[in-house]
Design a protein around this motif. Structure first.
Motif, PDB file in Angstrom:
ATOM      1  N   THR A   3      74.224  73.472  70.503  1.00 57.59           N
ATOM      2  CA  THR A   3      73.385  72.561  69.722  1.00 57.59           C
ATOM      3  C   THR A   3      73.523  71.137  70.228  1.00 57.59           C
ATOM      4  O   THR A   3      72.541  70.376  70.295  1.00 57.59           O
ATOM      5  N   ALA A   4      74.743  70.762  70.595  1.00 55.39           N
ATOM      6  CA  ALA A   4      75.005  69.387  71.022  1.00 55.39           C
ATOM      7  C   ALA A   4      74.378  69.064  72.378  1.00 55.39           C
ATOM      8  O   ALA A   4      74.001  67.905  72.624  1.00 55.39           O
ATOM      9  N   LEU A   5      74.259  70.055  73.249  1.00 53.35           N
ATOM     10  CA  LEU A   5      73.806  69.777  74.616  1.00 53.35           C
ATOM     11  C   LEU A   5      72.416  69.155  74.678  1.00 53.35           C
ATOM     12  O   LEU A   5      72.237  68.122  75.350  1.00 53.35           O
ATOM     13  N   PRO A   6      71.389  69.706  74.007  1.00 53.40           N
ATOM     14  CA  PRO A   6      70.075  69.060  74.058  1.00 53.40           C
ATOM     15  C   PRO A   6      70.082  67.646  73.461  1.00 53.40           C
ATOM     16  O   PRO A   6      69.315  66.785  73.893  1.00 53.40           O
ATOM     17  N   VAL A   7      70.943  67.425  72.462  1.00 57.78           N
ATOM     18  CA  VAL A   7      71.059  66.090  71.873  1.00 57.78           C
ATOM     19  C   VAL A   7      71.645  65.127  72.903  1.00 57.78           C
ATOM     20  O   VAL A   7      71.146  64.000  73.084  1.00 57.78           O
ATOM     21  N   ALA A   8      72.681  65.565  73.603  1.00 56.08           N
ATOM     22  CA  ALA A   8      73.293  64.721  74.629  1.00 56.08           C
ATOM     23  C   ALA A   8      72.305  64.393  75.741  1.00 56.08           C
ATOM     24  O   ALA A   8      72.220  63.235  76.197  1.00 56.08           O
TER      25      ALA A   8
END
Length: 198
Positions: free
Chosen positions: A63-68
């Motif tokens: 989940t965090a990867l696309p946000v990063a």
């Protein structure tokens, strides 16, 4: 000096809502969850995020990867304090199975005092998430930080901010791929938005 926290629940994993994933390995986002994570990235790109801290679970990291990527944050910091509740032997069981377990019913009926099979209480969860938020506030003053975690961990933080007993966590929802915004300052903390869905 304030810090804006975006508390993000991981997107939906396969069969979310049918069993208790807990800290099981290999629980990854399903197709719907991957789409939710992409949408989260688009939403969070509007915010000046300077750092992302993430639970060690696969579903939170995915989940965090696309946000990063959307926010131009080069590194996601894995943070044990943001991990899911340690549900011990309950992990992997369906909710139908758990509903027949008296200790599971006690956990849900008496969340103020009950412990999971591993011995963790809701107060323990609250202490660890609040501690990491306090540390981040010291490091990132007048900045925005995303914390990618799990529903009950986020609920514990919200209860602390609102001065609610931890057992009142059932009075509000934290949906998959939702964003809860908290601003923290030397004067305390306040809830800005609860359970925003991108």
């Amino acid at each position: 000096m304030t810090t804006t926290f975006f508390l993000i629940r991981h997107a939906a994993h396969e069969n979310v809502g049918s069993y208790l994933a807990g800290r099981m390995d290999g629980v990854c986002l399903g197709d719907a969850g991957k789409a939710q994570a992409t949408q989260l990235g688009c939403r969070m790109a509007r915010e000046p995020i300077v750092a992302i801290l993430c639970s060690p679970r696969e579903r939170t990291r995915e989940t965090a990867l696309p946000v990063a990527l959307a926010c131009g944050v080069g590194e996601i910091a894995i943070c044990a304090e943001l991990d899911e509740i340690d549900f011990g032997d309950w992990s992997g069981k369906t909710f139908d199975e758990l509903n027949g377990d008296a200790s599971w019913r006690a956990w849900n009926d008496q969340r103020q005092v009950a412990r999971t099979p591993s011995g963790e209480t809701m107060h323990d969860v609250q202490q660890r998430v609040v501690a990491v938020m306090n540390a981040v506030h010291e490091k990132h003053q007048n900045q925005c930080v995303a914390l990618v975690s799990h529903a009950d961990v986020i609920k514990a933080a919200v209860c602390k901010v609102l001065g609610l007993p931890a057992g009142d966590c059932f009075r509000f929802d934290i949906d998959p791929a939702s964003i809860t915004t908290i601003v923290s300052g030397d004067w305390g903390a306040k809830l800005i938005r609860l359970n925003e869905v991108a």
